[in-house]
Design an enzyme around this catalytic site. Structure first.
Site, mmCIF file in Angstrom:
data_model
loop_
_atom_site.group_PDB
_atom_site.id
_atom_site.type_symbol
_atom_site.label_atom_id
_atom_site.label_comp_id
_atom_site.label_asym_id
_atom_site.label_seq_id
_atom_site.Cartn_x
_atom_site.Cartn_y
_atom_site.Cartn_z
ATOM 1 C CG ASN A 9 -1.809 1.155 1.360
ATOM 2 O OD1 ASN A 9 -1.768 2.069 0.529
ATOM 3 N ND2 ASN A 9 -2.645 1.162 2.384
ATOM 4 N NE ARG A 94 -6.228 1.814 0.041
ATOM 5 C CZ ARG A 94 -6.499 2.426 1.164
ATOM 6 N NH1 ARG A 94 -5.643 2.373 2.171
ATOM 7 N NH2 ARG A 94 -7.614 3.097 1.297
ATOM 8 C CG HIS A 182 -12.002 4.819 2.909
ATOM 9 N ND1 HIS A 182 -12.517 5.971 3.474
ATOM 10 C CD2 HIS A 182 -10.665 4.945 3.001
ATOM 11 C CE1 HIS A 182 -11.534 6.748 3.885
ATOM 12 N NE2 HIS A 182 -10.397 6.138 3.616
ATOM 13 C CG HIS A 209 -12.667 3.690 6.837
ATOM 14 N ND1 HIS A 209 -12.009 2.499 6.616
ATOM 15 C CD2 HIS A 209 -11.700 4.633 6.879
ATOM 16 C CE1 HIS A 209 -10.709 2.724 6.534
ATOM 17 N NE2 HIS A 209 -10.493 4.013 6.684
ATOM 18 C CG LEU A 210 -15.480 7.221 11.842
ATOM 19 C CD1 LEU A 210 -16.130 7.556 13.170
ATOM 20 C CD2 LEU A 210 -15.936 8.193 10.765
ATOM 21 N N GLY A 211 -10.844 7.140 10.088
ATOM 22 C CA GLY A 211 -9.395 7.142 10.303
ATOM 23 C C GLY A 211 -8.879 8.514 9.941
ATOM 24 N NE ARG A 242 -7.747 13.081 2.827
ATOM 25 C CZ ARG A 242 -7.929 11.788 2.600
ATOM 26 N NH1 ARG A 242 -8.858 11.381 1.782
ATOM 27 N NH2 ARG A 242 -7.180 10.892 3.222
ATOM 28 C CG ASP A 284 -2.644 11.633 16.426
ATOM 29 O OD1 ASP A 284 -3.593 11.058 16.984
ATOM 30 O OD2 ASP A 284 -1.519 11.121 16.283
ATOM 31 N N GLY A 331 -12.557 5.101 14.669
ATOM 32 C CA GLY A 331 -13.759 4.296 14.899
ATOM 33 C C GLY A 331 -13.500 3.114 15.825
ATOM 34 C CD GLU A 332 -10.076 -0.618 13.761
ATOM 35 O OE1 GLU A 332 -8.989 -0.879 14.324
ATOM 36 O OE2 GLU A 332 -10.219 -0.689 12.521
ATOM 37 C CD GLU A 380 -8.062 -0.179 4.270
ATOM 38 O OE1 GLU A 380 -7.155 -0.129 5.139
ATOM 39 O OE2 GLU A 380 -8.593 0.833 3.800
HETATM 40 P P1 AMP Z 1 -5.982 5.347 10.567
HETATM 41 O O1 AMP Z 1 -5.889 6.323 9.430
HETATM 42 O O2 AMP Z 1 -7.084 4.339 10.393
HETATM 43 O O3 AMP Z 1 -4.671 4.723 10.945
HETATM 44 O O4 AMP Z 1 -6.425 6.203 11.853
HETATM 45 C C1 AMP Z 1 -5.624 7.223 12.369
HETATM 46 C C2 AMP Z 1 -6.438 8.025 13.380
HETATM 47 O O5 AMP Z 1 -6.879 7.146 14.441
HETATM 48 C C3 AMP Z 1 -5.626 9.140 14.042
HETATM 49 O O6 AMP Z 1 -6.403 10.320 14.138
HETATM 50 C C4 AMP Z 1 -5.378 8.572 15.421
HETATM 51 O O7 AMP Z 1 -5.228 9.573 16.384
HETATM 52 C C5 AMP Z 1 -6.677 7.809 15.666
HETATM 53 N N1 AMP Z 1 -6.517 6.888 16.790
HETATM 54 C C6 AMP Z 1 -5.697 5.823 16.886
HETATM 55 N N2 AMP Z 1 -5.768 5.297 18.144
HETATM 56 C C7 AMP Z 1 -6.642 6.058 18.836
HETATM 57 C C8 AMP Z 1 -7.141 6.060 20.180
HETATM 58 N N3 AMP Z 1 -6.743 5.142 21.068
HETATM 59 N N4 AMP Z 1 -8.038 7.004 20.544
HETATM 60 C C9 AMP Z 1 -8.447 7.942 19.652
HETATM 61 N N5 AMP Z 1 -8.012 8.004 18.379
HETATM 62 C C10 AMP Z 1 -7.134 7.079 17.970
#
Ligand code: AMP
Length: 395
Positions: A9, A94, A182, A209-211, A242, A284, A331-332, A380
């Site tokens: 990826n 990917r 996604h 999907h909240l990343g 974004r 973050d 989300g997780e 993924e």
């Molecule tokens: P991803 O793009 O799926 O890797 O997600 C990254 C986002 O997940 C970043 O904003 C991280 O701060 C958030 N994240 C990861 N671990 C935690 C956590 N324990 N609590 C809150 N946000 C988190």
């Protein structure tokens, strides 16, 4: 010797990789790693399948300015030297954009690469890096079979209304469409959902999907009905950097009255907005949640407000919602974000079990909730490994 599949990826500043056995059954990684900070200060990290960090002292020292073209051969060499008993038989990538018709993964050929190259203007931040990685692997290991797996494919089941803009028909015909992204994450959730919901998995499900990048997908019969991202990965939810949905009049104003160039606006919308822009602190969520800053708090509130609105809009696409799934980094892991989104959706029958949510359980709806609420880790890479295996298998 175990045959194995390399999953790649490649992004603008990082390259994630994983190795999966080329075997029947649910894919479980043997090794996964990352080169972060490409173009500034590259850092290599690697973990075994159980998630334990492995020593990486023998990975060559990387020059700060090293690019993808030079990194891929180094990485392939390192993998070869550290995968005793393993033969890499294929590589799966990917690829963010597959265009309007591609509804599944494809074997890489020169013709496919040319098609995908033509889509670069539709995904300028991601597609060039995805394709560069494919070319580098082909140059380093010309006999290795390669497969491209697209983030847009999963959404090709949407009906026409979900995919078109209210623009002049000519532009729609030219491919200015709501493609959605996604898709590999949604495909993974769709594949695993029956394990959680049984036959209810085919009901009306919204996956959040909240990343760092964030979107939502409404699924019925485990297929995409509608999604929040559109023509590009800028649309829909507020994200790490974004902006998400934005009045296009803002873009006109920035050009006509503030004199910003297209390049400056691109940087503003992709890099300087979202959680980062609103908080002025960080993109973050971990940092924002730990901050007392009023702007950081407002950024989290706006993120949740916009997510709840989008979720309600997607419920309208399906005439209601039976289950919500939270996935990806935020989300997780963020009980606070899940709670703040669910609180805004009580009118839909959403009722969170606060204790289960805080504990990070996988089922977090209360007994009284008419909507099931799940937390499921996305994967993924497993989707890419499976697709690569099925497209490269010698029967
Ligand atoms: P991803 O793009 O799926 O890797 O997600 C990254 C986002 O997940 C970043 O904003 C991280 O701060 C958030 N994240 C990861 N671990 C935690 C956590 N324990 N609590 C809150 N946000 C988190």
């Amino acid at each position: 010797m175990t045959d194995a599949i390399l999953v790649i990826n490649a992004g603008s500043s990082s390259l994630k990789f994983a190795i999966y056995p080329d075997a029947v059954g649910p894919p479980v990684a043997i090794l996964r790693g990352k080169i972060a900070g490409i173009g500034s200060a590259p850092v290599f990290t690697v973990k075994n399948g159980a998630g334990r960090a492995l020593p990486q002292d023998d990975f060559p020292q990387l020059e700060k300015s090293i690019g993808l073209n030079d990194l891929v051969p180094i990485l392939l060499d390192w993998i070869k030297a550290h995968s005793e008993g393993i033969t890499i038989t294929a590589a799966g990538h990917r690829v963010v954009h597959g265009g309007p018709h591609r509804d599944g993964p494809a074997r890489v050929t020169q013709a496919l690469l040319a098609d995908l190259e033509a889509l670069v203007p539709l995904a300028p931040m991601h597609q060039p890096h995805n394709l560069a990685a494919i070319r580098c692997v082909a140059a380093t290991a010309p006999d290795l079979a390669q497969v491209a797996c697209f983030d847009t494919s999963f959404h090709r089941t949407q009906n026409r209304l979900g995919q078109i803009f209210a623009l002049p028909r000519k532009l729609t015909d030219e491919g200015i469409l709501r493609y959605g992204f996604h898709g590999l994450s949604y495909e993974y959730i769709a594949s695993i959902l029956p394990q959680y919901l049984g036959h209810m998995a085919t009901g009306r499900v919204i996956v959040a999907h909240l990343g760092n990048g964030a979107s939502m997908c409404a699924m019925k019969n485990l297929r995409s009905v509608a999604t929040s991202m559109g023509f590009t990965a800028l649309d829909g939810l507020m994200m790490g950097r974004r902006c998400g949905t934005l009045d296009p009049g803002v873009v006109l104003f920035l050009m006509q009255h503030k004199g910003l160039t297209a390049q400056e606006i691109e940087t503003l919308l992709y890099e300087q907005s979202g959680l980062f822009g609103v908080s002025g602190v960080s993109n973050d969520m971990v940092v924002l949640e730990a901050s007392d800053d009023a702007c950081a708090k407002e950024a989290i509130e706006l993120f949740c407000y916009r997510a709840a609105r989008e979720l309600a809009a997607l419920a309208t696409d399906m005439g209601g919602v039976d289950a919500i799934v939270f996935t990806a980094g935020i989300g997780e892991n963020s009980a606070r974000v899940r709670r703040m989104i669910c609180e805004r959706l009580e009118w839909l029958g959403v009722d969170l079990d606060l204790a289960a949510n805080e504990l990070g359980a996988s089922r977090i709806a209360s007994e009284a909730s008419s909507v099931d609420i799940l937390v499921i880790a996305t994967n993924e890479e497993a989707v890419i490994a499976s697709a690569t295996r099925s497209l490269t298998q010698k029967l």
